[in-house]
Design a protein around this motif. Structure first.
Motif, short mmCIF file in Angstrom:
data_model
loop_
_atom_site.label_atom_id
_atom_site.label_comp_id
_atom_site.label_asym_id
_atom_site.label_seq_id
_atom_site.Cartn_x
_atom_site.Cartn_y
_atom_site.Cartn_z
N GLN A 35 0.86 -1.18 0.00
CA GLN A 35 0.00 0.00 0.00
C GLN A 35 0.90 1.23 0.00
OE1 GLN A 35 -2.52 0.28 3.48
NE2 GLN A 35 -4.10 1.34 2.33
N VAL A 36 1.08 1.82 -1.18
CA VAL A 36 1.95 2.97 -1.33
C VAL A 36 1.28 4.03 -2.19
CG1 VAL A 36 4.05 1.60 -1.05
CG2 VAL A 36 3.16 2.01 -3.32
N ARG A 37 1.69 5.27 -2.01
CA ARG A 37 1.14 6.37 -2.79
C ARG A 37 2.14 6.95 -3.78
NH1 ARG A 37 -1.96 9.93 1.83
NH2 ARG A 37 -3.59 8.42 2.27
N SER A 38 3.40 6.69 -3.58
CA SER A 38 4.45 7.20 -4.47
C SER A 38 5.63 6.25 -4.40
CB SER A 38 4.84 8.62 -4.06
OG SER A 38 5.38 8.62 -2.75
N PRO A 39 6.60 6.39 -5.30
CA PRO A 39 7.77 5.50 -5.24
C PRO A 39 8.45 5.57 -3.87
CG PRO A 39 7.76 6.76 -7.27
CD PRO A 39 6.66 7.32 -6.40
N LEU A 40 8.98 4.45 -3.46
CA LEU A 40 9.63 4.36 -2.15
C LEU A 40 11.14 4.32 -2.28
CD1 LEU A 40 7.42 1.59 -0.49
CD2 LEU A 40 7.23 4.07 -0.20
N THR A 41 11.81 4.80 -1.25
CA THR A 41 13.24 4.54 -1.10
C THR A 41 13.36 3.55 0.05
OG1 THR A 41 13.52 6.44 0.38
CG2 THR A 41 14.00 6.80 -1.95
N THR A 70 18.15 -9.35 13.57
CA THR A 70 16.93 -8.68 13.16
C THR A 70 17.28 -7.82 11.96
OG1 THR A 70 16.05 -8.64 15.40
CG2 THR A 70 15.10 -7.08 13.83
N VAL A 71 16.74 -8.20 10.82
CA VAL A 71 16.90 -7.41 9.59
C VAL A 71 15.80 -6.36 9.61
CG1 VAL A 71 16.79 -7.48 7.07
CG2 VAL A 71 17.86 -9.36 8.34
N SER A 72 16.16 -5.11 9.37
CA SER A 72 15.13 -4.07 9.36
C SER A 72 15.13 -3.34 8.02
CB SER A 72 15.33 -3.09 10.51
OG SER A 72 16.55 -2.41 10.40
N LEU A 73 13.96 -2.89 7.66
CA LEU A 73 13.74 -2.14 6.42
C LEU A 73 12.90 -0.92 6.74
CD1 LEU A 73 13.56 -1.65 3.34
CD2 LEU A 73 11.61 -3.23 3.34
N LYS A 74 13.45 0.24 6.44
CA LYS A 74 12.68 1.48 6.54
C LYS A 74 12.33 1.89 5.12
CE LYS A 74 12.80 6.18 8.37
NZ LYS A 74 13.62 7.18 9.09
N ALA A 75 11.04 2.00 4.84
CA ALA A 75 10.55 2.39 3.52
C ALA A 75 9.98 3.80 3.63
CB ALA A 75 9.48 1.42 3.04
N VAL A 76 10.46 4.70 2.76
CA VAL A 76 10.06 6.11 2.81
C VAL A 76 9.50 6.52 1.46
CG1 VAL A 76 10.85 8.46 3.31
CG2 VAL A 76 11.97 6.52 4.43
N ASP A 77 8.33 7.18 1.47
CA ASP A 77 7.77 7.65 0.20
C ASP A 77 8.20 9.09 -0.07
OD1 ASP A 77 6.01 9.37 1.61
OD2 ASP A 77 4.25 8.13 1.25
#
Length: 105
Positions: A35-41, A70-77
């Motif tokens: 669920q995204v509104r714009s491309p993510l980094t 613990t592998v973590s992922l921060k997704a930013v739009d």
């Protein structure tokens, strides 16, 4: 009154191998956007240090020793909205354990 709405946060998932993760061998991860509104980094961390170790959507990482991490992922739009996803992985002889959870950061 006007009802308050929580800020939008992208919804992403970490996909990783379900079988054993072998120390010293590359492991491929993937960020799946739900669920995204714009491309993510993407900002991946594989060793718990908090440092960004990859910005790829499909990074590979070699765990040097047998350990649970613990592998973590921060997704930013594009608007700065972000989510933090964590994935617990056992490197070594144990099968990879995945308890993905989405936590707002």
């Amino acid at each position: 009154g006007i009802p308050l709405q929580a800020p939008f946060r992208p919804v992403v998932e970490i996909v990783a191998p379900a079988g054993p993760v072998v120390a010293g061998q590359p492991v491929r991860f993937e960020a799946v956007d739900h669920q995204v509104r714009s491309p993510l980094t993407y900002h991946w961390n594989f060793d718990g240090s908090g440092a960004t170790q990859s910005t790829s959507r499909t990074p590979e990482f070699v765990f040097p020793i047998d350990q649970t991490v613990t592998v973590s992922l921060k997704a930013v739009d594009a608007d700065g909205n972000h989510s933090l996803v964590e994935h617990h992985t056992a490197a070594g002889t144990a099968a990879a354990r995945a308890a993905s959870r989405i936590a707002s950061a």
